[in-house]
Design a protein around this motif. Structure first.
Motif, PDB file in Angstrom:
ATOM      1  N   THR A 163       8.975   1.338  -6.138  1.00  0.00           N
ATOM      2  CA  THR A 163      10.238   1.171  -6.854  1.00  0.00           C
ATOM      3  C   THR A 163       9.943   0.223  -8.016  1.00  0.00           C
ATOM      4  O   THR A 163       8.797  -0.125  -8.263  1.00  0.00           O
ATOM      5  CB  THR A 163      11.329   0.530  -5.972  1.00  0.00           C
ATOM      6  N   ARG A 164      11.005  -0.206  -8.685  1.00  0.00           N
ATOM      7  CA  ARG A 164      10.811  -1.180  -9.766  1.00  0.00           C
ATOM      8  C   ARG A 164      10.910  -2.612  -9.270  1.00  0.00           C
ATOM      9  O   ARG A 164      10.785  -3.549 -10.058  1.00  0.00           O
ATOM     10  CB  ARG A 164      11.868  -0.949 -10.830  1.00  0.00           C
ATOM     11  N   ALA A 165      11.197  -2.776  -7.999  1.00  0.00           N
ATOM     12  CA  ALA A 165      11.266  -4.133  -7.458  1.00  0.00           C
ATOM     13  C   ALA A 165       9.848  -4.695  -7.358  1.00  0.00           C
ATOM     14  O   ALA A 165       8.883  -3.953  -7.203  1.00  0.00           O
ATOM     15  CB  ALA A 165      11.935  -4.133  -6.097  1.00  0.00           C
ATOM     16  N   LYS A 166       9.768  -6.024  -7.411  1.00  0.00           N
ATOM     17  CA  LYS A 166       8.452  -6.671  -7.444  1.00  0.00           C
ATOM     18  C   LYS A 166       7.735  -6.564  -6.105  1.00  0.00           C
ATOM     19  O   LYS A 166       6.506  -6.579  -6.035  1.00  0.00           O
ATOM     20  CB  LYS A 166       8.655  -8.137  -7.816  1.00  0.00           C
ATOM     21  N   LYS A 167       8.491  -6.503  -5.025  1.00  0.00           N
ATOM     22  CA  LYS A 167       7.870  -6.423  -3.711  1.00  0.00           C
ATOM     23  C   LYS A 167       8.704  -5.496  -2.832  1.00  0.00           C
ATOM     24  O   LYS A 167       9.840  -5.175  -3.176  1.00  0.00           O
ATOM     25  CB  LYS A 167       7.752  -7.820  -3.082  1.00  0.00           C
ATOM     26  N   ALA A 168       8.158  -5.086  -1.716  1.00  0.00           N
ATOM     27  CA  ALA A 168       8.894  -4.215  -0.803  1.00  0.00           C
ATOM     28  C   ALA A 168       8.203  -4.229   0.542  1.00  0.00           C
ATOM     29  O   ALA A 168       6.990  -4.434   0.625  1.00  0.00           O
ATOM     30  CB  ALA A 168       8.942  -2.783  -1.339  1.00  0.00           C
ATOM     31  N   SER A 169       8.966  -4.022   1.600  1.00  0.00           N
ATOM     32  CA  SER A 169       8.361  -3.782   2.916  1.00  0.00           C
ATOM     33  C   SER A 169       9.073  -2.591   3.532  1.00  0.00           C
ATOM     34  O   SER A 169       9.521  -2.636   4.660  1.00  0.00           O
ATOM     35  CB  SER A 169       8.439  -5.029   3.796  1.00  0.00           C
ATOM     36  N   ALA A 170       9.146  -1.522   2.752  1.00  0.00           N
ATOM     37  CA  ALA A 170       9.917  -0.346   3.126  1.00  0.00           C
ATOM     38  C   ALA A 170       9.013   0.833   3.448  1.00  0.00           C
ATOM     39  O   ALA A 170       9.072   1.883   2.815  1.00  0.00           O
ATOM     40  CB  ALA A 170      10.894   0.005   1.998  1.00  0.00           C
ATOM     41  N   GLY A 171       8.161   0.657   4.448  1.00  0.00           N
ATOM     42  CA  GLY A 171       7.318   1.776   4.864  1.00  0.00           C
ATOM     43  C   GLY A 171       5.894   1.631   4.371  1.00  0.00           C
ATOM     44  O   GLY A 171       5.529   0.615   3.777  1.00  0.00           O
ATOM     45  N   TYR A 172       5.091   2.652   4.673  1.00  0.00           N
ATOM     46  CA  TYR A 172       3.680   2.608   4.281  1.00  0.00           C
ATOM     47  C   TYR A 172       3.559   2.406   2.770  1.00  0.00           C
ATOM     48  O   TYR A 172       4.324   2.980   1.990  1.00  0.00           O
ATOM     49  CB  TYR A 172       2.963   3.907   4.688  1.00  0.00           C
ATOM     50  N   ASP A 173       2.570   1.631   2.386  1.00  0.00           N
ATOM     51  CA  ASP A 173       2.383   1.278   0.984  1.00  0.00           C
ATOM     52  C   ASP A 173       1.644   2.421   0.286  1.00  0.00           C
ATOM     53  O   ASP A 173       0.450   2.341  -0.003  1.00  0.00           O
ATOM     54  CB  ASP A 173       1.574  -0.026   0.925  1.00  0.00           C
ATOM     55  N   LEU A 174       2.386   3.487   0.010  1.00  0.00           N
ATOM     56  CA  LEU A 174       1.756   4.683  -0.564  1.00  0.00           C
ATOM     57  C   LEU A 174       1.195   4.404  -1.955  1.00  0.00           C
ATOM     58  O   LEU A 174       0.178   4.977  -2.343  1.00  0.00           O
ATOM     59  CB  LEU A 174       2.754   5.840  -0.607  1.00  0.00           C
ATOM     60  N   THR A 175       1.850   3.518  -2.704  1.00  0.00           N
ATOM     61  CA  THR A 175       1.331   3.199  -4.034  1.00  0.00           C
ATOM     62  C   THR A 175      -0.103   2.701  -3.920  1.00  0.00           C
ATOM     63  O   THR A 175      -1.007   3.198  -4.603  1.00  0.00           O
ATOM     64  CB  THR A 175       2.204   2.132  -4.714  1.00  0.00           C
ATOM     65  N   ARG A 176      -0.315   1.733  -3.024  1.00  0.00           N
ATOM     66  CA  ARG A 176      -1.647   1.157  -2.874  1.00  0.00           C
ATOM     67  C   ARG A 176      -2.626   2.173  -2.285  1.00  0.00           C
ATOM     68  O   ARG A 176      -3.820   2.122  -2.556  1.00  0.00           O
ATOM     69  CB  ARG A 176      -1.586  -0.096  -1.993  1.00  0.00           C
ATOM     70  N   LEU A 177      -2.146   3.098  -1.450  1.00  0.00           N
ATOM     71  CA  LEU A 177      -3.047   4.120  -0.917  1.00  0.00           C
ATOM     72  C   LEU A 177      -3.548   5.037  -2.039  1.00  0.00           C
ATOM     73  O   LEU A 177      -4.718   5.418  -2.079  1.00  0.00           O
ATOM     74  CB  LEU A 177      -2.332   4.967   0.149  1.00  0.00           C
ATOM     75  N   PHE A 178      -2.640   5.381  -2.972  1.00  0.00           N
ATOM     76  CA  PHE A 178      -3.037   6.294  -4.049  1.00  0.00           C
ATOM     77  C   PHE A 178      -3.831   5.597  -5.152  1.00  0.00           C
ATOM     78  O   PHE A 178      -4.709   6.206  -5.759  1.00  0.00           O
ATOM     79  CB  PHE A 178      -1.806   7.026  -4.605  1.00  0.00           C
ATOM     80  N   VAL A 179      -3.507   4.311  -5.424  1.00  0.00           N
ATOM     81  CA  VAL A 179      -4.318   3.576  -6.406  1.00  0.00           C
ATOM     82  C   VAL A 179      -5.735   3.476  -5.833  1.00  0.00           C
ATOM     83  O   VAL A 179      -5.916   3.000  -4.715  1.00  0.00           O
ATOM     84  CB  VAL A 179      -3.732   2.162  -6.669  1.00  0.00           C
ATOM     85  N   GLY A 180      -6.704   3.957  -6.581  1.00  0.00           N
ATOM     86  CA  GLY A 180      -8.083   3.916  -6.096  1.00  0.00           C
ATOM     87  C   GLY A 180      -8.491   5.149  -5.313  1.00  0.00           C
ATOM     88  O   GLY A 180      -9.581   5.196  -4.759  1.00  0.00           O
ATOM     89  N   SER A 181      -7.617   6.169  -5.269  1.00  0.00           N
ATOM     90  CA  SER A 181      -7.953   7.363  -4.485  1.00  0.00           C
ATOM     91  C   SER A 181      -8.748   8.384  -5.312  1.00  0.00           C
ATOM     92  O   SER A 181      -9.134   9.433  -4.811  1.00  0.00           O
ATOM     93  CB  SER A 181      -6.693   7.993  -3.890  1.00  0.00           C
ATOM     94  N   GLU A 182      -8.996   8.072  -6.578  1.00  0.00           N
ATOM     95  CA  GLU A 182      -9.956   8.827  -7.400  1.00  0.00           C
ATOM     96  C   GLU A 182      -9.656  10.327  -7.485  1.00  0.00           C
ATOM     97  O   GLU A 182     -10.577  11.149  -7.502  1.00  0.00           O
ATOM     98  CB  GLU A 182     -11.391   8.561  -6.903  1.00  0.00           C
ATOM     99  N   GLY A 183      -8.398  10.678  -7.496  1.00  0.00           N
ATOM    100  CA  GLY A 183      -8.053  12.091  -7.652  1.00  0.00           C
ATOM    101  C   GLY A 183      -8.261  12.918  -6.402  1.00  0.00           C
ATOM    102  O   GLY A 183      -8.110  14.136  -6.435  1.00  0.00           O
TER     103      GLY A 183
END
Lengths: 465, 465
Positions: free
Chosen positions: A187-207
């Motif tokens: 989301t646009r919020a600075k932090k969240a604890s709303a489920g698996y951190d999919l953003t961080r899973l995809f960052v670095g997933s190299e396509g």
């Protein structure tokens, strides 16, 4: 991955027809275009895709993915081709998905200090768009990489010591998944604890898990002021120990880059600078004039304690830019030391207390190998590179270089560090990742890959051990 | 999840025998122990597990997981029971895995500013162990929670505005997976781009992907100095806008907490303070004396521009501790406003520019509901809570409170924010997470859950929509 994936074969004519209908001239089978997309800055031999799709929208990415999924044809995302690990090569053939035309800065939200960009926007382009806002996007891997590519490889660079990496600076993503569904993470919020951190899973997933079509990044206030110093040391150890103590003292350093004497020599030749050819630190201090003064006093003292011989200041903005430009050209400067060569770049990152040991052992290993390999890097994060210069035609030399590279990885891993600080895994580091992640780690990575891309069509041959 | 999971049934005798053989008296079927483990700080009715396993080592966790996996019996990790979202309850029965005896600080590495702890170590315990090192562990959710629980819920709290959340402060994990394999994620290096970011995937996974047995956390240098100010404002809006401008100005504020007049009233009653009962900000400034002076000057000016009426300083350490202690007790102080009540705590987090709108709309919604709900929170991150005070026996009131809670979530999500800034999803927020993550997001979360826990034995009924 099996042969049916199309290496050396033609794409199914029905797929070609479908992609041509969708993209017109932006779907290319030209050998020139394919050759360009089968090449990056790594030492790997070129491996062209079977076709290139120049996509212009999320909807087009969805169309391309759906079509390729239907035929089990690999998809390789392509940004600017500045990967150092073979990320854009097509070892199993397939379609290169070139996002360079998805290059719109969709939104700059100065109040929330974030920007929403398409994946083909480059970091310099974004910073140009930010002029006048008082904000900037700090992540700076040197190359003017695409932000999609930087997110995909979890890039960092000189500013990471202060601002973090793409891990900390991507807030949200839009991703096209292997079956064409569109995922929005974060989301646009600075932090969240709303489920698996999919953003961080995809960052670095190299396509390998999806193709990014939109990236929301954090912006930062431009520092009020900055000062740059070039400091020469009597030895590599003295320089590196100054860095260790600087970091341990908690000084919020802007940047601190190490360059050994070989790197400085290469830079002098390439960028026409006249830096003294000795182990050197480039420092940048940022903040209010008073904060800078405090930082400079503290770091100056540390440097002198370690025998720093020379503290020269770049105070004018042009001078500072010239210095950082020279630093950014260091990779090409190193390559240029030996005409016709290519570079195998290592990317060790170790805990800061182990940095001196890691760098000194790297130097010893390089010397023992008889190869030329300047050492330089973002030492404030414990991250340093060696650029091993090789003649790509000389198989014996390539083998020696690969042995050396593996040795440097082993040193980093044995010191509690990682085989890749910022370049990603790509083609070359999969075996090293396997060792680092362990059996269970490899199994978990594979399970995730299989869950999200059961047919293995997303950038096959990369990242997953 | 089906009935065979054991609600209202006995555990298989063979499983009981096996766990008793493994743990002896540390495997408990006592109804008192079970009742204690079926209760947390949330408003959810108690749901005791069928048994409690007091594990003392990774090997024992492996044994317990393997045994329960064999019988398809749920496993619910338990730290200190301070969850506000029902994380430790056992809606499908099963075995509560109590890690409170895994409470050893395994290593303090002052040079690399990290600590390796077992999951039952609490944040206060770790900070006590750090005395004399010049370092501290800043993440502070108020309760003296276990670090395992904090990592599992991606906790944050008052210090997050400066130091980040558990997302930024967990470097590495040891995790027992659903089949008993032991996974080690991360390294000791500060950054990495060596494959999928498993550390970040597991942080915030709320026990649904694995049970943490070891956590490596980042430590930070104790600030050289700090100063605390309590500032009273004429209105909620004035207070919140001061925060927005403080954050946008880039001041590296230590903490900034908002408390509305109801919260201050509650604190005065509970902690015997005599704070003026008005919308209030608690500020903490950290750094060198000069840096603090600069920050105070800037923030002071912003506050006065927004009509701040009173700037009172807590300069002595005891005074500062007393103030933060009162802030930390605010949840209990609020609950105490209405004897016998329980609190439904909301956890909105919005982009900073939307904070005033979010808080004002929350206030209006609370007023319209006729319920009592103080507003307070970590506003520097755009995160604020309301504590809706309800009589748990009054079904109609509970329903009104749930409607209000859903309304507050909708406000946050419509402003680009999240339903959960720091408390996690647990039992109550799964529907909200579904809306926030979208169809593809839910599908991806489920795919990951299924890939890593195919039988659904890890903390069933939590997080995954």
């Amino acid at each position: 991955m099996n042969d049916s994936m199309g290496v050396g074969r033609e794409l199914p004519p029905a797929l070609v027809a479908r992609l041509t209908a969708c993209l017109g001239e932006r779907f290319s089978l030209s050998s020139g275009v394919r050759a360009h997309h089968g090449h990056d800055e790594s030492h790997f031999p070129d491996q062209p895709p079977q076709a290139v799709a120049f996509v212009a929208s999320t909807a087009e990415v969805v169309e391309v993915v759906r079509a390729c999924a239907e035929y089990g044809v690999p998809l390789i995302p392509y940004g600017t081709g500045t990967s150092l690990e073979g990320h854009v090569l097509a070892p199993y053939g397939g379609v290169s998905v070139d996002v360079s035309q998805m290059n719109h800065v969709l939104e700059i939200d100065a109040e929330d200090m974030l920007a929403v960009v398409q994946p083909g926007v480059t970091r310099k382009q974004l910073n140009a768009a930010l002029r006048g806002t008082g904000l900037f996007f700090p992540i700076d891997p040197g190359a003017d990489a695409s932000i999609g590519g930087m997110a995909a490889t979890r890039a960092s660079g000189t500013n990471a010591v202060r601002y973090g990496t793409m891990r900390e600076n991507v807030l949200a993503l839009e991703v096209v998944l292997a079956d064409g569904r569109v995922l929005r993470t974060g989301t646009r919020a600075k932090k969240a604890s709303a489920g698996y951190d999919l953003t961080r899973l995809f960052v670095g997933s190299e396509g390998t898990l999806g193709i990014f079509t939109e990236i929301t990044v954090r912006l930062h206030p431009l520092p009020e002021d900055s000062a740059v110093a070039v400091v020469r040391f009597p030895s590599m150890q003295a320089a590196v120990e100054t860095v260790i103590h600087t970091i341990q003292s908690g000084v919020p350093i802007g940047r601190v880059e190490f360059l050994d004497e070989v790197s400085i020599h290469a830079i002098n030749r390439y960028s026409k600078t006249d830096l003294a050819e000795a182990p050197t630190l480039f420092f940048e201090f940022q903040g209010s004039p008073r904060a800078i003064e405090e930082q400079v006093a503290l770091v100056g003292e540390l440097a002198r304690e370690h025998g720093a011989e020379d503290f020269s200041w770049a105070s004018r903005p042009e001078e500072r830019s010239r210095l950082w430009e020279a630093r950014h050209q260091a990779y090409f400067a190193c390559i240029n030391l030996r005409p016709g060569c290519r570079g195998i770049t290592t990317d060790s990152c170790v805990p800061i207390s182990k940095l001196a040991e890691a760098v000194l052992r790297a130097r010893a290993a390089i010397d023992a190998s008889g190869l030329i390999a300047p050492i330089l890097g973002h030492v404030g994060d414990g991250n340093f590179h060696t650029v091993i210069l090789i003649d790509p035609e000389d198989a014996a030399e390539l083998e020696r270089a690969e042995t050396l590279s593996a040795e440097l990885v082993e040193i980093a891993q044995s010191l509690g560090g990682t085989c890749s600080g910022e370049h990603g895994v790509g083609m070359g580091k999969r075996a090293f990742v396997a060792r680092e992640a362990g059996e269970a780690g490899v199994a978990v990575m594979r399970a995730i890959k299989t869950a999200l891309d059961p047919r293995g069509i997303l950038n096959p041959g990369k990242l997953v051990p």
